[in-house]
Design an enzyme around this catalytic site. Sequence first.
Site, PDB file in Angstrom:
ATOM      1  N   LYS A  40      -2.993   7.915 104.826  1.00  0.00           N
ATOM      2  CA  LYS A  40      -2.154   7.460 103.658  1.00  0.00           C
ATOM      3  C   LYS A  40      -0.756   7.789 103.720  1.00  0.00           C
ATOM      4  O   LYS A  40      -0.378   8.706 104.746  1.00  0.00           O
ATOM      5  CB  LYS A  40      -2.747   7.553 102.363  1.00  0.00           C
ATOM      6  CG  LYS A  40      -2.765   9.108 101.881  1.00  0.00           C
ATOM      7  CD  LYS A  40      -3.935   9.241 101.052  1.00  0.00           C
ATOM      8  CE  LYS A  40      -4.065  10.708 100.396  1.00  0.00           C
ATOM      9  NZ  LYS A  40      -3.460  11.225  99.290  1.00  0.00           N
ATOM     10  N   ARG A 140      -9.215  12.318  87.334  1.00  0.00           N
ATOM     11  CA  ARG A 140      -8.451  11.408  87.663  1.00  0.00           C
ATOM     12  C   ARG A 140      -9.107  10.031  87.946  1.00  0.00           C
ATOM     13  O   ARG A 140      -8.785   9.298  86.981  1.00  0.00           O
ATOM     14  CB  ARG A 140      -7.762  11.944  89.529  1.00  0.00           C
ATOM     15  CG  ARG A 140      -6.751  11.013  89.876  1.00  0.00           C
ATOM     16  CD  ARG A 140      -6.165  11.476  91.108  1.00  0.00           C
ATOM     17  NE  ARG A 140      -7.002  11.716  92.238  1.00  0.00           N
ATOM     18  CZ  ARG A 140      -6.570  12.404  93.358  1.00  0.00           C
ATOM     19  NH1 ARG A 140      -5.185  12.275  93.477  1.00  0.00           N
ATOM     20  NH2 ARG A 140      -7.178  12.248  94.300  1.00  0.00           N
ATOM     21  N   HIS A 170     -14.118  14.080  94.457  1.00  0.00           N
ATOM     22  CA  HIS A 170     -13.047  14.923  95.022  1.00  0.00           C
ATOM     23  C   HIS A 170     -12.953  16.215  94.289  1.00  0.00           C
ATOM     24  O   HIS A 170     -12.919  16.183  93.073  1.00  0.00           O
ATOM     25  CB  HIS A 170     -11.728  14.118  95.017  1.00  0.00           C
ATOM     26  CG  HIS A 170     -10.464  14.579  95.616  1.00  0.00           C
ATOM     27  ND1 HIS A 170     -10.349  14.693  96.899  1.00  0.00           N
ATOM     28  CD2 HIS A 170      -9.206  14.715  95.136  1.00  0.00           C
ATOM     29  CE1 HIS A 170      -9.267  14.816  97.202  1.00  0.00           C
ATOM     30  NE2 HIS A 170      -8.488  15.139  96.384  1.00  0.00           N
ATOM     31  N   ARG A 223     -13.204  13.204 104.548  1.00  0.00           N
ATOM     32  CA  ARG A 223     -11.994  12.723 104.678  1.00  0.00           C
ATOM     33  C   ARG A 223     -10.795  13.592 104.973  1.00  0.00           C
ATOM     34  O   ARG A 223     -10.275  14.443 103.914  1.00  0.00           O
ATOM     35  CB  ARG A 223     -11.531  12.182 102.910  1.00  0.00           C
ATOM     36  CG  ARG A 223     -12.919  11.444 102.666  1.00  0.00           C
ATOM     37  CD  ARG A 223     -12.490  10.986 101.156  1.00  0.00           C
ATOM     38  NE  ARG A 223     -12.498  11.535 100.240  1.00  0.00           N
ATOM     39  CZ  ARG A 223     -13.115  12.570  99.232  1.00  0.00           C
ATOM     40  NH1 ARG A 223     -14.376  12.056  99.297  1.00  0.00           N
ATOM     41  NH2 ARG A 223     -12.912  13.258  98.465  1.00  0.00           N
ATOM     42  N   TYR A 268      30.207  20.209  97.917  1.00  0.00           N
ATOM     43  CA  TYR A 268      30.652  19.592  96.565  1.00  0.00           C
ATOM     44  C   TYR A 268      30.328  20.755  95.540  1.00  0.00           C
ATOM     45  O   TYR A 268      29.438  21.368  95.665  1.00  0.00           O
ATOM     46  CB  TYR A 268      29.591  18.612  95.972  1.00  0.00           C
ATOM     47  CG  TYR A 268      29.709  16.986  96.703  1.00  0.00           C
ATOM     48  CD1 TYR A 268      30.747  16.357  96.433  1.00  0.00           C
ATOM     49  CD2 TYR A 268      28.616  16.806  97.676  1.00  0.00           C
ATOM     50  CE1 TYR A 268      31.109  15.233  97.161  1.00  0.00           C
ATOM     51  CE2 TYR A 268      28.767  15.419  98.341  1.00  0.00           C
ATOM     52  CZ  TYR A 268      30.016  14.791  97.997  1.00  0.00           C
ATOM     53  OH  TYR A 268      30.278  13.515  98.668  1.00  0.00           O
ATOM     54  N   CYS A 314      24.537  17.760 101.072  1.00  0.00           N
ATOM     55  CA  CYS A 314      24.979  16.775 100.629  1.00  0.00           C
ATOM     56  C   CYS A 314      23.990  15.362 100.999  1.00  0.00           C
ATOM     57  O   CYS A 314      22.944  15.721 101.434  1.00  0.00           O
ATOM     58  CB  CYS A 314      26.250  15.959 101.381  1.00  0.00           C
ATOM     59  SG  CYS A 314      27.525  17.497 101.495  1.00  0.00           S
ATOM     60  N   MET A 315      24.472  14.251 100.465  1.00  0.00           N
ATOM     61  CA  MET A 315      23.470  13.072 100.962  1.00  0.00           C
ATOM     62  C   MET A 315      23.028  12.932 102.222  1.00  0.00           C
ATOM     63  O   MET A 315      21.645  12.686 102.322  1.00  0.00           O
ATOM     64  CB  MET A 315      23.794  11.727 100.195  1.00  0.00           C
ATOM     65  CG  MET A 315      22.832  10.603 100.256  1.00  0.00           C
ATOM     66  SD  MET A 315      23.457   9.190  99.620  1.00  0.00           S
ATOM     67  CE  MET A 315      23.779   9.337  97.883  1.00  0.00           C
ATOM     68  N   ASP A 316      24.051  13.193 103.145  1.00  0.00           N
ATOM     69  CA  ASP A 316      23.504  12.869 104.570  1.00  0.00           C
ATOM     70  C   ASP A 316      23.949  13.880 105.441  1.00  0.00           C
ATOM     71  O   ASP A 316      23.845  13.996 106.680  1.00  0.00           O
ATOM     72  CB  ASP A 316      24.552  11.646 105.057  1.00  0.00           C
ATOM     73  CG  ASP A 316      24.777  10.498 103.825  1.00  0.00           C
ATOM     74  OD1 ASP A 316      23.428   9.962 103.487  1.00  0.00           O
ATOM     75  OD2 ASP A 316      25.559  10.386 103.506  1.00  0.00           O
TER      76      ASP A 316
HETATM   77  N1  PLP Z   1      -9.623  12.537  99.479  1.00  0.00           N
HETATM   78  C1  PLP Z   1      -8.730  11.852  98.514  1.00  0.00           C
HETATM   79  C2  PLP Z   1      -9.649  11.253  97.389  1.00  0.00           C
HETATM   80  C3  PLP Z   1      -7.699  12.214  98.206  1.00  0.00           C
HETATM   81  O1  PLP Z   1      -6.614  11.784  97.296  1.00  0.00           O
HETATM   82  C4  PLP Z   1      -6.892  12.921  99.508  1.00  0.00           C
HETATM   83  C5  PLP Z   1      -5.523  13.466  99.448  1.00  0.00           C
HETATM   84  O2  PLP Z   1      -4.799  13.220  98.675  1.00  0.00           O
HETATM   85  C6  PLP Z   1      -7.773  13.235 100.544  1.00  0.00           C
HETATM   86  C7  PLP Z   1      -9.013  12.912 100.512  1.00  0.00           C
HETATM   87  C8  PLP Z   1      -7.250  14.174 101.794  1.00  0.00           C
HETATM   88  O3  PLP Z   1      -6.913  15.415 101.295  1.00  0.00           O
HETATM   89  P1  PLP Z   1      -6.254  16.448 102.309  1.00  0.00           P
HETATM   90  O4  PLP Z   1      -4.976  15.828 103.060  1.00  0.00           O
HETATM   91  O5  PLP Z   1      -6.105  17.755 101.677  1.00  0.00           O
HETATM   92  O6  PLP Z   1      -7.308  16.761 103.358  1.00  0.00           O
END
Ligand code: PLP
Length: 372
Positions: A40, A140, A170, A223, A268, A314-316
Site C-alpha cells: 500500500k 479502528r 490487527h 501481512r 529564510y 526550503c521547499m526545494d
Molecule cells: N495489516 C494491516 C491491517 C495494516 O494496517 C498494516 C500496516 O499499516 C499491515 C498489516 C502491515 O504492517 P507492517 O508494515 O507493520 O508490517
Amino acid sequence: MVVSIHRPTKAIIDLKAIKENVENEVARLPKATDLFAVVKANGYGHGAIETATAALEGGASGFCVATVDEGIELREAGFSEPILVLGIVSVADIGLLSYYNLSFPVSTNEWLQEAAAFLQKNPVTNPLKVHLKVDTGMGRIGFISNEELLSAVKWLQEQSLFTWEGVFTHFATADQADDTYWQEQNQRFQTALACLPELPRYVHAGNSATALWHAEAVGNMVRYGIAMYGLNPSGTALPETYPLKPALSLVSELVQVKLLEKGAGIGYGETYITPQAEWIGTVPIGYADGWLRKMQGFSLLVAGEYCEIVGRVCMDQLMIRLPRSFPAGTKVTLIGEDNGQCITMQKVAEQLETIHYEVACTLSARVPREYK
Ligand code: PLP
C-alpha cells in the site's frame, strides 16, 4: 506532480534487498503459511509495482493494499495473485471489487445488508471475497462483538453472493517489548475464532512485528509490510529476529559551494548566521520532496563526511556547512551509506520525532525512484 528527473536528487531502491527480506521471512514461516506483501501507499514510498514484483520473486503469494485504487493498479499491471484491500470499501464499489477480483474486509452486518440490497439492482459476475475483520483492541475497524461476527458468518454461509475467504485481526502493540496488551488482543482473537462454526481459507493476524516476534500467532497468512522494506518495525525497541536489509537510499549532489564571510545569514528567517567564514553547500531537496523543515540541524554525508544542515530547509533546496571546499556535483547522501558511514531512516525518523514508516511514505512523487 511531475517526477523531477532533471536534477540529481533521487531515491535508489534495492529490489534485491526486498526480495531477500521476503525470502528470509518465507523460509521461517511454516510451509502452509502464506506471505502477502503489503504494498500500500506506493509500496511504502518504494514503488508498488516494482516492490510487488520483487516480493513475488522472494516467495510472496499475494498482496495487501489500502484502497480499491491501489488494488486496481496492481491488477492493471498484470498481477493475478490474491489481493486484499485492507481499508473499508464502499458498497458502491462492489462492481470494481468483483471485476478486479479484489478481496476486502467487512466490519459490520449493516455493510452486508446494504451490499445485498445493492447487488439486487447491480448484479456482479465474479464472487465477492470477504475477510471478516475482528477488532480485538486496535479500535479502528472490525466487529467488536463475537455475536455479531457469528451472525455475519451465518449470513455469509447461507447465501451465494459472497465467498467467505478470511477472518483477521490487527495488533496494536506487536512491536513493543511489553507484550501484555498483545496477549490480551491475541486471547480475544482466539476466543472469537473459537466461536465460529468453521474457519475460512485465510486466518491472519500478523503484520511484520507479529511475524517477527510472535510467530506462533500469525495464523496461516502474514501481512508483511515494513520489514520487507528492510526496516525494523519496532524502530530500536526490539532486536531484529534476522538482519533486515534496508532497501531505500536517498541521494543528491551539491549544486553550489561558496565561502561565506563571518556573519552571513543562511535561509529564510536568517535562523543561522555564520559564526566565522564558512563553506556552505546547497543541495536540491526540500520539504516539497518530503525532506521536512524539522531536518534543520541534522547531518548529511558529503563524500562520506557528516555535514550539518544549517538554516531552514526550503521547499526545494537546503544548505549545509562544509568542512572545506567540495566541487559542485559531489555526492550527498541523505539516507544510506557512503564511505563506511550510514544514515538510517530510523535516524531521520528520530530527528523528526516520528517513525520510519512516515519518513518513507512522505517522500514525495517529485523524487524519482531508481531501481537496482
Ligand atoms: N495489516 C494491516 C491491517 C495494516 O494496517 C498494516 C500496516 O499499516 C499491515 C498489516 C502491515 O504492517 P507492517 O508494515 O507493520 O508490517
